[in-house]
Scaffold this active site. Structure first.
Site, PDB file in Angstrom:
ATOM      1  CE1 TYR A 164      -3.844  -2.336   0.729  1.00  0.00           C
ATOM      2  CE2 TYR A 164      -2.245  -3.444   2.137  1.00  0.00           C
ATOM      3  CZ  TYR A 164      -3.454  -3.451   1.469  1.00  0.00           C
ATOM      4  OH  TYR A 164      -4.253  -4.546   1.538  1.00  0.00           O
ATOM      5  CB  CYS A 167      -7.615  -6.226  -5.431  1.00  0.00           C
ATOM      6  SG  CYS A 167      -8.704  -5.269  -6.473  1.00  0.00           S
TER       7      CYS A 167
END
Length: 104
Positions: A24, A55
């Site tokens: 992230y 994802c």
DNA sequence: GGAGTGACACGGA
DNA sequence: GTCCGTGCCACTC
């Protein structure tokens, strides 16, 4: 130009190679918001119905599959990664450094 | 416009 | 290695 942060993230998401993962924080930094890693998870959450984005290749800085509970099945994320040759142990990527992908 | 919410990261103890 | 506090900012009421 009206590119939102989200658009930048989506564009970068599609560049993650198969068999690699990223974090992230790395995505956030590459999109110009170094310390906004939290937003990445928020954006990915809004894509849970759209499986055209990888994802599953996003983990936290420790290599933990922190988002696995947001996929259709509890083992979806792990299965996808192992299918690409990444070993998972205890919800964590083994040898993260070996599999991590950093954008140019 | 103010407050709450995160699929996070970092530094210190 | 763990646990905890703090910073962070797009987004949603």
């Amino acid at each position: 130009l009206n590119n939102s942060f989200k658009d930048n993230v989506l564009e970068l998401l599609l560049k993650i190679p198969e068999g690699k993962v990223t974090t992230y924080g790395i995505i956030a930094e590459k999109c110009g918001l170094k310390s906004s890693a939290r937003q990445i998870g928020y954006i990915l959450n809004s894509l849970k119905n759209d499986m055209s984005y990888p994802c599953h290749r996003v983990v936290n800085r420790l290599g933990i599959l922190s988002g696995k509970s947001h996929f259709p099945d509890a083992d979806y994320m792990q299965n996808m990664l192992e299918n690409e040759g990444i070993k998972i142990e205890d919800d964590k990527v083994v040898n993260l450094k070996q599999h991590i992908w950093i954008p140019d």
